[in-house]
Enzyme design. Sequence first.
Site, PDB file in Angstrom:
ATOM      1  N   LYS A 130       0.787  -1.221   0.000  1.00 47.13           N
ATOM      2  CA  LYS A 130       0.000   0.000   0.000  1.00 47.13           C
ATOM      3  C   LYS A 130       0.829   1.287   0.000  1.00 47.13           C
ATOM      4  CE  LYS A 130      -2.635   0.161   3.442  1.00 47.13           C
ATOM      5  NZ  LYS A 130      -2.135   1.507   3.763  1.00 47.13           N
TER       6      LYS A 130
ATOM      7  N   ARG B  16     -10.116   1.162   9.446  1.00 49.87           N
ATOM      8  CA  ARG B  16      -9.660  -0.221   9.614  1.00 49.87           C
ATOM      9  C   ARG B  16     -10.749  -1.115  10.170  1.00 49.87           C
ATOM     10  NH1 ARG B  16      -3.614  -1.161   9.963  1.00 49.87           N
ATOM     11  NH2 ARG B  16      -4.231  -3.235  10.605  1.00 49.87           N
TER      12      ARG B  16
ATOM     13  N   ARG C  37      11.028 -10.756   5.533  1.00 53.44           N
ATOM     14  CA  ARG C  37      11.801  -9.511   5.571  1.00 53.44           C
ATOM     15  C   ARG C  37      12.907  -9.538   6.625  1.00 53.44           C
ATOM     16  NH1 ARG C  37       8.637  -3.892   5.772  1.00 53.44           N
ATOM     17  NH2 ARG C  37       8.007  -4.719   7.789  1.00 53.44           N
TER      18      ARG C  37
ATOM     19  N   ARG D  92      13.080  -8.443  12.553  1.00 55.33           N
ATOM     20  CA  ARG D  92      12.374  -7.718  13.614  1.00 55.33           C
ATOM     21  C   ARG D  92      11.279  -8.614  14.183  1.00 55.33           C
ATOM     22  NH1 ARG D  92      10.008  -2.250  11.510  1.00 55.33           N
ATOM     23  NH2 ARG D  92       8.559  -3.864  10.881  1.00 55.33           N
TER      24      ARG D  92
ATOM     25  N   ARG E 143      -1.228 -10.667  12.558  1.00 58.93           N
ATOM     26  CA  ARG E 143      -1.497  -9.286  12.142  1.00 58.93           C
ATOM     27  C   ARG E 143      -2.412  -9.266  10.902  1.00 58.93           C
ATOM     28  NH1 ARG E 143       2.559  -5.306   9.868  1.00 58.93           N
ATOM     29  NH2 ARG E 143       4.097  -6.918  10.196  1.00 58.93           N
TER      30      ARG E 143
END
Length: 228
Positions: A20, A95, A134, A167, A178
Amino acid sequence: MGLQRHDEVILLLGAPGAGKGTQARFLSATLGVPMVASGDLLREHRQKGTDLGRAAQEFMDRGDLVPDELVVDMIVHRLDAPDAWAGVLLDGFPRNVTQADALEVRLVERGGAIRVAVYVDVPTDVLIERLAGRWMCRGCQASFHEIFNPPALAGACDTCGGELYQRADDKREVVTNRVAVYLRDTLPVVECYEQRGILRRIDGNQSIAAVKQALRQAVVGVEAALTA
Ligand SMILES: [Zn+2]
């Protein structure tokens, strides 16, 4: 600035990992309207110590969430800025249904409306694959991806040779949760906009160039109407 015909909002919705950020910048440039993210607004209001910012700070100091109404007030306030004369692109808000309702109420009060809601649709397993792969560099914070952007040497940064780490937010269990929370809360909002005939669903599981093309098509007509 009084009430003008600019109280029109274009929404960009998409789960974490839908890409996004890039798309919002592209759409914002295409439409010639500023990109507005609720998190940025909140930060700005707190830094400047505005009434809204201080009100938000009080909730945060108590460890409470900032109420949706307050965030919506910041968004509506943003519509009065000179650069928002042709509307704004709202990035990642609402959201959930509660936020959607709060936004709707305040826009209608001003005679405004959500013009188009663009939803970037990406299969859940692809979202998780993108997010969970990632890795970051401890040295320069460069970002890599196991599949899409692997470092030349496993575990080491291409730029500075620093050690790569994952992370906590990027770990697979965390990412999976999530994405699930986002879809649970936000898909009802997407469905609601679909029923109202203002949703444009974009296939986000294709090349960046193809996604941009689809985005451009989704807002054809919106651009013309905004500048008319
Ligand atoms: Zn590095």
